[in-house]
Design a protein around this motif. Structure first.
Motif, PDB file in Angstrom:
ATOM      1  N   GLY A   1       0.815  -1.201  -0.087  1.00 22.46           N
ATOM      2  CA  GLY A   1      -0.081   0.105  -0.046  1.00 22.46           C
ATOM      3  C   GLY A   1       1.040   1.348  -0.016  1.00 22.46           C
ATOM      4  O   GLY A   1       0.601   2.310  -0.542  1.00 22.46           O
TER       5      GLY A   1
ATOM      6  N   ASN B   1      -5.088   1.923  -1.107  1.00 25.14           N
ATOM      7  CA  ASN B   1      -4.081   1.566  -0.136  1.00 25.14           C
ATOM      8  C   ASN B   1      -4.814   0.796   1.019  1.00 25.14           C
ATOM      9  O   ASN B   1      -5.590   1.447   1.613  1.00 25.14           O
TER      10      ASN B   1
ATOM     11  N   THR C   1       0.765   3.976  -2.992  1.00 22.67           N
ATOM     12  CA  THR C   1       0.577   5.379  -2.819  1.00 22.67           C
ATOM     13  C   THR C   1       1.831   6.220  -3.481  1.00 22.67           C
ATOM     14  O   THR C   1       1.715   7.317  -3.905  1.00 22.67           O
TER      15      THR C   1
ATOM     16  N   GLY D   1      -1.458   0.816   4.494  1.00 26.39           N
ATOM     17  CA  GLY D   1      -0.261   0.833   3.923  1.00 26.39           C
ATOM     18  C   GLY D   1       0.545   1.810   4.757  1.00 26.39           C
ATOM     19  O   GLY D   1       0.190   2.348   5.600  1.00 26.39           O
TER      20      GLY D   1
END
Length: 290
Positions: A166, A185, A170, A188
């Motif tokens: 995640g 995500n 991003t 994350g």
């Protein structure tokens, strides 16, 4: 039973295990390919490694939107599994009409763990930049590979990632790759360890600063999913990362789920029925209705 017979039995069990591991899900149209990618690690050492890409295809001729699914980081044995598959989650995305690519990044799985480009240093001296740079290079290569495949729509791509995956997702969204139109995500982050510092990630301020930098450039709409009892990244950290990302200019919805099991960090893997409605609503809004 003689020693020779015991060894023979063990060998047969290993062969059976390997054969089962090698079996591909015909109902998911599963196939496996590899690509070579060159990256650097925490110490600046450069190596070329193999990224195994497991592909799953829906029924029909397409063209299908692409979904890249990024795995997390094992806390102990990075050689297990031999390659990441997430078949239960993949089945959901296939029903949504995606062709799914699950890369097993360098330093994980059957192609070796001696070279680890995602090592980021000891807890009090973390530097997450090298790991993200390596993962971005690999992800770019995976995206290029996916776009070249038949029956895909290279202009409609969604990236999804769990845990470190995640974090990687991003960071990739911050680069606004051509064709990527949404990202998700799941829990994350990096630097978490439930055994030694539950809920408190190493150098969380550095992570927050990185999420802020991501937000300055990211224009891809995102969905962030966390839980109240994440033993890797407690809500006070994930909410701060989200705030830093959004205040810097990023576009992300933050969804905090109630506690899940003993460690909500594993919601993606074990709570598919819980997160599916939220993800479906997000995909619908972004033009991926069934």
């Amino acid at each position: 039973m003689t020693t020779a017979l015991r060894l023979l039995g063990l060998c047969l069990l290993l062969l059976i295990s390997d054969a089962r591991a090698a079996q591909l899900r015909a109902d998911l149209h599963e196939s496996v390919s590899t690509i070579d990618v060159t990256v650097k690690d925490f110490y600046g050492k450069q190596e070329t490694g193999k990224v195994a890409i497991t592909q799953f295809s829906p029924n029909g001729e397409g063209p299908f939107p692409i979904l890249i699914l990024n795995h997390g980081r094992a806390t102990s044995d990075r050689g297990t599994p031999p390659r990441f598959r997430y078949t239960r989650q993949v089945a959901y995305f296939l029903k949504r009409g995606f062709i799914v690519f699950v890369p097993t990044r360098i330093g994980y799985g059957q192609y070796g763990t001696a070279f680890d480009p995602e090592y980021s240093g000891k807890c009090r001296r973390k530097d997450y930049v090298p790991m993200i740079q390596a993962a971005r290079i690999e992800e770019s290569a995976v995206l290029d590979y996916a776009k070249r495949q038949p029956h895909v729509d290279p202009h409609r791509i969604v990236i999804v990632g769990q845990s470190v995956g995640g974090f990687v997702t991003t960071s990739v969204a911050a680069e606004n790759p051509d064709g990527v139109v949404a990202a998700i995500n799941f829990a994350g982050g990096s630097g978490g360890d439930p055994a030694t510092h539950p809920g408190v990630p190493c150098e969380s301020d550095r992570l927050e600063a990185m999420y802020q930098r991501f937000g300055k450039t990211a224009r891809v709409p995102m969905l962030w999913i966390y839980t109240q009892n994440d033993q890797f990244f407690a809500p006070q950290y994930s909410s701060a990362w989200h705030a830093a990302f959004v205040h810097a200019g990023g576009n992300a919805e933050y969804k905090l789920f109630p506690p899940f099991g003993t460690n909500g960090h594993f919601l993606f893997g074990n709570g598919t029925d819980i997160w599916e409605p939220t993800v479906s609503a997000f995909l619908d809004r972004e033009g991926f209705s069934r």
